[in-house]
Scaffold this motif. Structure first.
Motif, PDB file in Angstrom:
ATOM      1  N   SER A 142       0.838  -1.188   0.000  1.00 49.94           N
ATOM      2  CA  SER A 142       0.000   0.000   0.000  1.00 49.94           C
ATOM      3  C   SER A 142       0.883   1.252   0.000  1.00 49.94           C
ATOM      4  CB  SER A 142      -1.012  -0.029   1.157  1.00 49.94           C
ATOM      5  OG  SER A 142      -0.383  -0.094   2.397  1.00 49.94           O
ATOM      6  N   GLY A 143       0.235   2.425  -0.084  1.00 57.92           N
ATOM      7  CA  GLY A 143       0.946   3.642  -0.450  1.00 57.92           C
ATOM      8  C   GLY A 143       1.613   4.404   0.666  1.00 57.92           C
ATOM      9  N   THR A 153      -1.604  -0.928  -4.448  1.00 58.02           N
ATOM     10  CA  THR A 153      -2.704   0.037  -4.454  1.00 58.02           C
ATOM     11  C   THR A 153      -2.306   1.170  -5.406  1.00 58.02           C
ATOM     12  OG1 THR A 153      -1.800   1.377  -2.667  1.00 58.02           O
ATOM     13  CG2 THR A 153      -3.265  -0.445  -2.020  1.00 58.02           C
ATOM     14  N   ALA A 206       0.326   3.130  -3.882  1.00 57.37           N
ATOM     15  CA  ALA A 206       1.637   2.456  -3.859  1.00 57.37           C
ATOM     16  C   ALA A 206       2.398   2.706  -5.153  1.00 57.37           C
ATOM     17  CB  ALA A 206       1.456   0.961  -3.628  1.00 57.37           C
ATOM     18  N   LYS A 244      -9.681   0.449   6.239  1.00 55.89           N
ATOM     19  CA  LYS A 244     -10.583  -0.192   5.267  1.00 55.89           C
ATOM     20  C   LYS A 244     -10.780  -1.670   5.593  1.00 55.89           C
ATOM     21  CE  LYS A 244      -9.875   2.777   1.275  1.00 55.89           C
ATOM     22  NZ  LYS A 244      -9.110   2.958   0.041  1.00 55.89           N
ATOM     23  N   ALA A 304       3.019   0.841   8.784  1.00 54.13           N
ATOM     24  CA  ALA A 304       4.085   1.843   8.675  1.00 54.13           C
ATOM     25  C   ALA A 304       3.419   3.186   8.470  1.00 54.13           C
ATOM     26  CB  ALA A 304       4.982   1.534   7.487  1.00 54.13           C
ATOM     27  N   MET A 305       3.697   4.098   9.354  1.00 55.64           N
ATOM     28  CA  MET A 305       3.093   5.432   9.209  1.00 55.64           C
ATOM     29  C   MET A 305       3.760   6.420  10.158  1.00 55.64           C
ATOM     30  SD  MET A 305      -0.514   4.415  10.995  1.00 55.64           S
ATOM     31  CE  MET A 305      -0.464   2.802  10.245  1.00 55.64           C
TER      32      MET A 305
HETATM   33  C1  LIG Z   1       5.001  11.324   0.630  1.00 52.18           C
HETATM   34  C2  LIG Z   1       3.891  10.554   1.304  1.00 52.18           C
HETATM   35  C3  LIG Z   1       4.198   9.553   2.185  1.00 52.18           C
HETATM   36  C4  LIG Z   1       3.181   8.851   2.826  1.00 52.18           C
HETATM   37  N1  LIG Z   1       3.535   7.866   3.714  1.00 52.18           N
HETATM   38  C5  LIG Z   1       2.557   7.212   4.367  1.00 52.18           C
HETATM   39  C6  LIG Z   1       2.899   6.215   5.309  1.00 52.18           C
HETATM   40  O1  LIG Z   1       4.077   5.911   5.556  1.00 52.18           O
HETATM   41  N2  LIG Z   1       1.900   5.582   5.950  1.00 52.18           N
HETATM   42  C7  LIG Z   1       0.588   5.863   5.719  1.00 52.18           C
HETATM   43  O2  LIG Z   1      -0.266   5.259   6.363  1.00 52.18           O
HETATM   44  N3  LIG Z   1       0.237   6.796   4.797  1.00 52.18           N
HETATM   45  C8  LIG Z   1       1.183   7.466   4.117  1.00 52.18           C
HETATM   46  N4  LIG Z   1       0.838   8.420   3.211  1.00 52.18           N
HETATM   47  C9  LIG Z   1      -0.585   8.662   2.952  1.00 52.18           C
HETATM   48  C10 LIG Z   1      -1.152   7.601   2.010  1.00 52.18           C
HETATM   49  O3  LIG Z   1      -0.432   7.586   0.794  1.00 52.18           O
HETATM   50  C11 LIG Z   1      -2.641   7.875   1.740  1.00 52.18           C
HETATM   51  O4  LIG Z   1      -3.362   7.723   2.930  1.00 52.18           O
HETATM   52  C12 LIG Z   1      -3.198   6.953   0.662  1.00 52.18           C
HETATM   53  O5  LIG Z   1      -4.567   7.252   0.496  1.00 52.18           O
HETATM   54  C13 LIG Z   1      -3.055   5.485   1.041  1.00 52.18           C
HETATM   55  O6  LIG Z   1      -3.661   4.690   0.063  1.00 52.18           O
HETATM   56  P1  LIG Z   1      -3.657   3.110   0.146  1.00 52.18           P
HETATM   57  O7  LIG Z   1      -3.925   2.731   1.553  1.00 52.18           O
HETATM   58  O8  LIG Z   1      -4.752   2.694  -0.791  1.00 52.18           O
HETATM   59  O9  LIG Z   1      -2.338   2.655  -0.354  1.00 52.18           O
HETATM   60  C14 LIG Z   1       1.822   9.142   2.545  1.00 52.18           C
HETATM   61  C15 LIG Z   1       1.527  10.123   1.606  1.00 52.18           C
HETATM   62  C16 LIG Z   1       2.525  10.821   0.986  1.00 52.18           C
HETATM   63  C17 LIG Z   1       2.162  11.888  -0.003  1.00 52.18           C
END
Ligand SMILES: Cc1cc2nc3c(=O)[nH]c(=O)nc-3n(C[C@H](O)[C@H](O)[C@H](O)COP(=O)(O)O)c2cc1C
Length: 409
Positions: free
Chosen positions: A11-12, A38, A41, A95, A121-122
């Motif tokens: 994920s992202g 995702t 990601a 989710k 990881a966040m």
């Molecule tokens: C540069 C950057 C770094 C990010 N790092 C994180 C992270 O480490 N952990 C996290 O939960 N969200 C992080 N985010 C926020 C997520 O990318 C965002 O919540 C996204 O909607 C997650 O989508 P997904 O869960 O479908 O992958 C980051 C966003 C950006 C712009």
């Protein structure tokens, strides 16, 4: 991890790049890794890198006619032994809790009937947020395994829990999870079998600071214990001092000297199978000094006495003798002859013979061995120690199927 299938959902988060290393390490262990990214990601790692490293197609779109006809999301969610979400964003965890399925990753997570492991990881505040903490507690209740997060400096300059656990740690957690699943799996071939394994060197004290040791790293014995556990065996590993991590799903008993190793082995009996891969010191100092021996005008002479022979002691333990006793013979010359005579002399059933000439084995990643049994000698090709372990575990499984409850012939 040979033949295990892992569905990795990336994920992202900023830590997505570490998943590339994770894929590489999982594949090194023999796992097949299929990946879903995702949309977020794909902003951090490219599907092309993931495809190249996993050597598999990468899936990103739920409404992709091509992906859905080749490998529908339901099939994707079922054709895995374990689903791993790494890194797991705060978003994807939320989710999962709610059962939202608005993209391929979350629809697959909702559809899966396989065990799920997540590595969050966040940012530290995202992690401490009550919403995330509630989500983590709920996921635990739902049976999801949570690994991490680790504490340390974060990408955004803050400090605290939030870092994804490092790939080697995650690999071990995945191995442990798979081993646990094998132990619970009634079809696991070694389920119910009790196995004793020894590993590593022994240290024989000269005084409180000095000891006699050898070059054994414990890599081979630990790999054997892990391979047997993955097949569902209940393994006790008696380990001399080594740098190797305790294998997941294995009860590890740490010892130092040969006498302690023998006592721990005897305490582990009865078992069905015993595998003696440790390099036990043949001699110890007759009387180790209680105080550090001072440097003087003349060098002290050490009076050595023989250590107990652990393999022979257990192999002649009467009714408590395991039905299959496997020894290791590390020799520098006349390998097979020495292994054959050791087989008879020590009353064991199989000997794994390896040449240790010119330091060819100790601490190395691979091993060239011969399996010596009453019926002959099998020459195995040069293999990694993991592969030797897997192969030996499969031979043990075959033995269990054919003669497990009779004799070890
Ligand atoms: C540069 C950057 C770094 C990010 N790092 C994180 C992270 O480490 N952990 C996290 O939960 N969200 C992080 N985010 C926020 C997520 O990318 C965002 O919540 C996204 O909607 C997650 O989508 P997904 O869960 O479908 O992958 C980051 C966003 C950006 C712009």
């Amino acid at each position: 991890m040979k033949d295990q299938r892992i569905l990795l959902i990336i994920s992202g988060g900023i830590a997505a790049y570490k998943s590339l290393e994770l894929i590489r390490r999982l594949r090194e262990q023999g796992a097949t890794v299929r990946c879903i990214l995702t949309q977020a990601a794909t902003e951090f790692v490219t599907p092309l890198s993931v495809a190249a490293l996993s050597a598999q197609p990468v899936y990103t779109e739920i409404f992709s006619l091509k992906d859905e006809s080749e490998m529908g999301h339901i099939r994707l969610s079922r054709e895995a032994d374990l689903v791993v979400v790494a890194p797991a964003t705060g978003d994807i965890l939320a989710k999962m809790v709610l059962g939202i399925a608005d993209d391929l990753a979350t629809a697959t997570l909702l559809a899966t009937n396989r065990p799920v492991l997540v590595a969050p990881a966040m940012n530290v505040h995202m992690w401490h947020n009550p919403a995330t903490q509630r989500n983590i507690a709920q996921l635990q209740k739902d049976g999801v395994t949570i690994v991490g997060p680790a504490e340390g400096p974060l990408a955004d300059g803050e400090f605290g829990p939030g870092r994804v656990v490092e790939p080697p740690v995650l690999v071990e957690a995945i191995r442990g999870k798979l081993a646990g699943l094998a132990a619970d799996d009634s079809s696991a071939p070694l389920r119910g079998a009790r196995v004793l394994v020894t590993s590593g060197p022994t240290h024989e004290a000269i005084d409180p600071v000095r000891y006699i040791a050898n070059r054994s790293s414990g890599k081979q014995g630990h790999a054997i214990a892990a391979a047997l556990a993955r097949l569902g065996a209940q393994v006790t590993l008696v380990a001399g001092p080594t740098q190797e991590p305790n294998p997941p799903g294995v009860q590890t008993v740490a010892v130092e000297s040969a006498s302690q190793m023998l006592a721990a082995c005897q305490a582990a009996l009865p078992t069905d199978i015993a595998i003696f891969a440790a390099a036990v010191a043949d001699w110890r100092v007759a009387e180790a000094s209680g105080d550090k021996i001072k440097k003087g005008a003349t060098a002290p002479s050490l009076h050595l006495v023989e250590n107990p022979d652990i393999l022979a002691t257990i192999a002649t333990a009467g009714p408590r003798r395991p039905k299959l006793v496997i020894g290791f013979a590390a020799e520098t010359d006349t390998l097979i002859d020495n292994a054959r005579s050791k087989l008879a002399r020590k009353n064991c059933d199989w000997i794994v013979a390896n040449s240790v000439a010119r330091g060819a084995v100790f601490g190395q990643a691979d091993n060239l061995v011969h399996l010596v049994t009453a019926s002959g000698v099998e020459d195995w090709p040069r293999l990694s120690k993991e592969e030797v372990a897997e192969r030996l575990a499969r031979r043990v499984t075959d033995w269990m199927k054919t003669s497990g409850n009779k004799d070890a012939g």
